[in-house]
Write a protein that holds these residues in place. Structure first.
Motif: not given
Ligand code: NAD
Length: 461
Positions: A59, A69, A72, A151, A154
């Motif tokens: 992340l 991150s 999250e 993104t 991850f």
């Protein structure tokens, strides 16, 4: 589908294949007692803990920020715990309820919606990919998640955690891809949870409406902060600075405009500026400063255009204001604008950057009027003496209002709230309704003593 939950570069046929498989396993999943479903999610939680470092690293690489991150991952873990707790209380099987007709038994027997498609944006890539998936799974739905294509770092780690819990891999799939894959999910799922921009949300809502499937939309915002003359200006300036610039302002509940009562406007602005001067920028990568780069470089252009528009119309840049490039990434320090008004786009359009336009107003009434003069209605903040601030908050047309604090809606997940106006559609994503929204309400009405009723065109009764 175990071991095949991620479909890199998925084409439309793979969406169909994934959703068909989810629909098949969904019938079994929905029949399982909620405690069993919760145990599967708790097993997954352990995997997420085990892979925490890899998730955070991925992340941070994708977004350029480190503490958020970590946050999250924490938020996903806390979400599983919370939904497990609520799920046990909320999903208790068929329920007999008293009713007005003693000859009829009334049984509430809810039914999971089926395959839920969850489509996510890039600003909190992991958290927003899973925020709807967890309650949907607890409710007995299966879920296909499409993270943002901007993104994706991850996803392989997330996939590992899912594959490690085979019972979960049958009911939770991740499909990578862009808008086409999103469209295909909306075309095939039984319900859709969409987090993203208003324009895309509108297209998703229209496509869902054409199929008569529920669309739960969480879209953009233009959150206002109001500071009254009696507010604690230290608290207000510190809170608003953080609430506007955390995650580089790339948050739907970022404070994007401030209305301050004129007698304290200069004092508030001075305190804001002196605090803003101390915020550091992570030019050298994740963890090297308070705020990071723009996650999507194109956003830097959007933000710059808004600042230029404001300056052309008379705004003063009091600090920040210029995007700079470092090692191929784009940064903007906290930017405070004064002498602003609603003719400027920075006061009316979503900015999604660390920009704080401060507008002096003649009264709290004017502040309320301006705060409500928007197409959005996600959240807001009010600073002032307790009773006055509470009264002002009650006049704001937004789903969640923090009083003498900021962004509390992200920190107190028990409060049920909806997104008003163009900020969204559908029931609350927070609180117990976050789970119950994934259930069709069904009632079973059972005549206790079967007999021919007098109104059935018959004389036998
Ligand atoms: P976006 O609308 O461009 O994309 C969001 C997702 O939708 C992506 O996964 C994208 O691939 C997909 N998509 C694009 N077109 C699609 C289509 N026609 N059908 C189905 N899916 C499609 O949004 P973004 O730029 O990724 O995210 C930023 C926006 O998200 C901002 O406006 C922000 O305010 C909003 N947001 C809202 C919340 C909230 O809870 N209200 C939270 C975070 C972000």
């Amino acid at each position: 589908m175990s071991g095949n939950a991620t479909v890199p570069g998925a084409d439309q046929a793979r969406v169909t294949e994934t959703i068909t498989a989810l629909r098949e396993s969904g019938a079994r999943w929905a029949r399982r007692p909620v405690d069993e479903r919760i145990n599967v999610l708790l097993a997954w939680r352990e995997q997420l803990e085990t892979h925490r470092t890899d998730l955070v690293d991925a992340l941070a690489k994708a977004t350029g920020r480190l503490p958020i991150s970590n946050m999250e991952v924490d938020s996903v873990l806390a979400g599983i715990d919370r939904c497990a707790r609520w799920g046990r209380e909320l999903i208790v099987g068929d329920q007999h309820r008293p009713n007005s007709n003693p000859d009829v038994a009334l049984i509430q027997a809810p039914v999971p919606l089926g395959v839920v498609g969850a489509i996510a944006p890039w600003n909190f890539p992991l958290q927003l990919a899973l925020i709807d998936a967890v309650p949907a799974l607890i409710a007995g739905c299966t879920v296909v998640v499409k993270p943002s294509e901007l993104t994706p770092d991850f996803v392989p780690v997330l996939q590992q955690t899912i594959a490690a819990v085979p019972e979960l891999a049958e009911v939770l799939a991740i499909i990578e891809g862009g808008p086409k894959i999103g469209q295909q999910i909306v075309a095939e799922a039984d319900a859709v949870c969409f987090t993203g921009s208003v324009d895309t949300g509108r297209a998703v809502a229209a496509a869902a409406a054409a199929r008569f499937i529920p669309a739960f939309l969480e879209l953009g915002g233009k959150d206002a902060a109001i500071v009254t003359a009696g507010a604690d200006l230290d608290v207000a300036s510190a809170g608003i600075l953080w609430g506007s610039t955390a995650n580089t302002g790339q948050s739907c509940m970022s404070l994007e405009r401030v209305y301050v009562e004129r007698p304290v406007a200069d004092e508030f602005t001075d305190r804001l500026l002196s605090r803003a001067a101390k915020v550091t920028v992570a030019y050298d990568g994740p963890g090297t400063g308070d705020i990071g780069r723009f996650i999507d470089p194109r956003q830097a252009d959007v933000v710059t255009a808004q600042i230029e528009d404001a300056v052309a119309k008379g705004a003063q840049v009091r600090t920040g204001g210029t995007v700079t490039e470092h090692n191929g990434a784009f940064f903007l320090p906290p930017t405070v604008l004064t002498h602003v008004d609603h003719s400027m786009r920075v006061l009316t359009e979503e900015t999604f950057g660390p920009v704080i336009p401060v507008m002096a107003v003649d009264s709290a009434d004017e502040a309320v009027e301006l705060a409500n003069a928007t197409d959005y209605g996600l959240s807001a903040a009010v600073f002032g003496p307790r009773e006055q601030a509470l009264a002002i908050a009650g006049r704001l047309f937004a789903g969640g209002v923090s009083i003498n604090d900021v962004c509390l809606t992200g920190m107190v997940p028990e409060g049920e709230k909806q997104a008003f106006k163009n900020s969204g559609l559908g029931p609350s994503r927070m609180g117990p309704e976050s789970i119950t929204r994934f259930l069709h309400k069904r009632v079973l009405l059972q005549r206790r003593q079967p007999r021919i009723q007098p109104w059935w065109y018959t004389e036998e009764a």
